[in-house]
Design an enzyme around this catalytic site. Structure first.
Site, mmCIF file in Angstrom:
data_model
loop_
_atom_site.group_PDB
_atom_site.id
_atom_site.type_symbol
_atom_site.label_atom_id
_atom_site.label_comp_id
_atom_site.label_asym_id
_atom_site.label_seq_id
_atom_site.Cartn_x
_atom_site.Cartn_y
_atom_site.Cartn_z
ATOM 1 N N ASP A 249 37.322 38.869 62.271
ATOM 2 C CA ASP A 249 37.806 37.581 61.761
ATOM 3 C C ASP A 249 39.021 37.138 62.582
ATOM 4 O OD1 ASP A 249 38.548 35.389 59.992
ATOM 5 O OD2 ASP A 249 37.256 36.317 58.504
ATOM 6 N N HIS A 272 37.799 35.555 65.449
ATOM 7 C CA HIS A 272 37.763 34.114 65.232
ATOM 8 C C HIS A 272 38.995 33.409 65.786
ATOM 9 C CE1 HIS A 272 34.688 34.598 61.675
ATOM 10 N NE2 HIS A 272 34.245 35.071 62.823
#
Ligand SMILES: *[C@@H]1O[C@H](CO)[C@@H](O)[C@H](O)[C@H]1NC(C)=O
Ligand SMILES: *[C@@H]1O[C@H](CO)[C@@H](O)[C@H](O)[C@H]1NC(C)=O
Ligand SMILES: *[C@@H]1O[C@H](CO)[C@@H](O)[C@H](O)[C@H]1NC(C)=O
Ligand SMILES: *[C@@H]1O[C@H](CO)[C@@H](O)[C@H](O)[C@H]1NC(C)=O
Ligand SMILES: *[C@@H]1O[C@H](CO)[C@@H](O)[C@H](O)[C@H]1NC(C)=O
Length: 448
Positions: A249, A272
């Site tokens: 993430d 991310h």
């Protein structure tokens, strides 16, 4: 006479000899005295030892098994409590040993500065069933701690594999533990260590102030869900630098209540990217300001530099700079998304968090889907957006450019300055939109 003379000479030699012994004796006493004063003392019922003002509490001297299988949590808490009571305490996790630690809270305030020296490995329970259901928020929880340094060449391993598997974790709880969490803490330095495989967030600061993260490694697989690297919430005066962060993430996630955050010399990926948000979920208030992210590399991630807010929130994001970021093979390198939604469809809401003063400067490299995606709210436009020296070329990925999208700037005002690649970025932002045209609504200003 002759004998007497001889004796006299002997006496002379003898007294030289005696005085030398005396001098040696004195020197010896002084040296010994010094040695005595600085000699390593046993402390605190024999658990600690100190050679100067620092007192070292080795987890082994509290009876830790160091098998990696039997539970050493209580020994860790004992070492912590002892170190917390002295002026310069050191908790030592020695090299070459593994310690299984169940969820613990290491609480302050402490007497003085505490050093947490991790040279060995701390292991979280790997079976979900061995976590207590009443405490799934975090694994190692530092609470009300001031003036702490965590350092060493060791590893903090969250062993989160089972948590990542929805078949195994979904019927247990929606909450998954953060590996290291700081709550209401101040003047915290974390350096050199490695944090791996957290069930969820690796390192979280909550309601804290004065944070320095330097030269650490955070690593978990690119497909491990919600495994943010560093998560900041209601935390100010933060510097994160010279670190490698690759997870499933956000490498760094900056949430509401954060200000004065400086991030630099980070290698981010997979994951991310570096994000502010998601802010304003369930119509909540969010304020974020004075964020500088620079001199970093973002590689092989879904997003690069990103701000995301939910529809319907209130508050303000202002003065954010992303500068000198090298982008390698990122799907969406530059993103503002005010329609953030973690499902396929979210209800449209009225109102939005205002976004004002965002600089994207010297963002250079390769993208694989869309170079710029600025989707600002219909009601409150983003203002004072600066795009300068953006040079993004399609990466030579397996798709061969077949899915590339044009730059998008929706309801975004500001100015751009070359070089800008692709050329269409020149026409992306709307001009103007300063305070006289789009004043920040009173409520946002008052709230933040
Ligand atoms: C005190 O001793 C410890 C280890 O024995 C050492 O690491 C530390 O540098 C010393 N501190 C000072 C101020 O000399
Ligand atoms: C933190 O600890 C250091 C070293 O003991 C000390 O010099 C400093 O004053 C402490 N700072 C605070 C805010 O307590
Ligand atoms: C960074 O951390 C590593 C691993 O602990 C260590 O070997 C290295 O010396 C550290 N580098 C600096 C500049 O402190
Ligand atoms: C914007 O944020 C940066 C970095 O935190 C800070 O140095 C600067 O003073 C801020 N600018 C304004 C106008 O507040
Ligand atoms: C939200 O509004 C957009 C148009 O502004 C519309 O296309 C979309 O269907 C709406 N979504 C929902 C869930 O109502």
């Amino acid at each position: 006479m002759v004998i007497f003379k001889h004796m006299k000479q002997n006496m002379k030699h003898y007294s030289v000899f005696l005085s030398s012994i005396f001098v040696f004796y004195c020197l010896f006493t002084i040296i010994e005295g010094r040695k005595f004063h600085s000699s390593c003392k046993k402390h605190h019922k024999g658990y600690g030892h100190s050679c100067n003002s620092t007192t070292i509490f080795n987890i082994m001297s509290f009876g830790a098994k160091a098998s990696g299988v039997s539970d050493d949590s209580k020994k860790l808490v004992m070492a912590w409590k002892s170190a917390c009571k002295v002026p310069e305490g050191v908790v030592q996790i020695p090299l070459g040993h593994k310690f299984l630690i169940k969820p613990v809270t290491l609480q302050g305030p402490c007497t003085g500065h505490v050093t947490f020296q991790i040279d060995g490995t701390l292991l979280a329970p790997s079976k979900i069933g061995s976590w207590s259901k009443s405490n799934l928020f975090q694994w190692i929880n530092f609470k009300w701690v001031q003036n702490l340094t965590i350092q060493g060449s060791g590893i903090v391993d969250g062993q989160g594999y089972n948590w990542w598997n929805p078949m195994k974790s979904k019927h247990i709880s929606d909450i998954k533990p953060t590996a290291l969490r700081f709550y209401a803490s101040e003047d915290i330095t974390i350096r050199d260590i490695t944090i791996n495989n957290s069930p969820q967030v690796h390192l979280k600061f909550d309601n804290s102030r004065g944070v320095k993260v330097n030269n650490i490694t955070i690593s978990s697989p690119g497909n491990s869900p919600n495994t943010d690297g560093i998560h900041l919430q209601n935390t100010r005066d933060v510097e994160i630098m010279y670190s490698n962060i690759g997870t499933g993430d956000d490498c760094v996630s900056i949430q509401t209540g954060c200000s004065n955050v400086h991030i630099h010399h980070i290698n981010c990926g997979p994951g991310h990217g570096i994000s502010i948000g998601g802010l304003g979920k369930d119509k909540s208030i969010a304020c974020v300001s004075d964020i500088l992210i620079e001199n970093s590399i973002i590689e092989n991630t879904l997003y690069g530099a990103r701000i995301k807010t939910w529809q319907g929130g209130v508050g303000l994001v202002k003065n954010v700079t992303f500068s000198n970021i090298q982008i390698v093979d990122v799907n969406f390198p530059i993103v503002i998304n005010q329609y953030y939604c973690d499902k396929s469809l979210c209800q449209n809401q009225t109102g939005s968090i205002a976004i004002k003063g965002v600089n994207f400067d010297k963002i250079v490299g390769t993208y694989s889907t869309q170079p710029i995606h600025l989707a600002c709210s219909d009601e409150i436009p983003c203002t004072d957006i600066d795009l300068s020296d953006i040079q993004l070329k399609p990466s030579r990925g397996p798709l061969g450019g077949s899915q590339l999208q044009q730059a998008l700037c929706w309801n975004s005002y500001g100015k751009s300055k070359g070089p800008l690649v692709p050329y269409s970025i020149n026409y992306c932002l709307r001009k103007g939109g300063d305070d006289s045209i789009h004043p920040i609504s009173g409520s946002s200003n008052e709230l933040c």
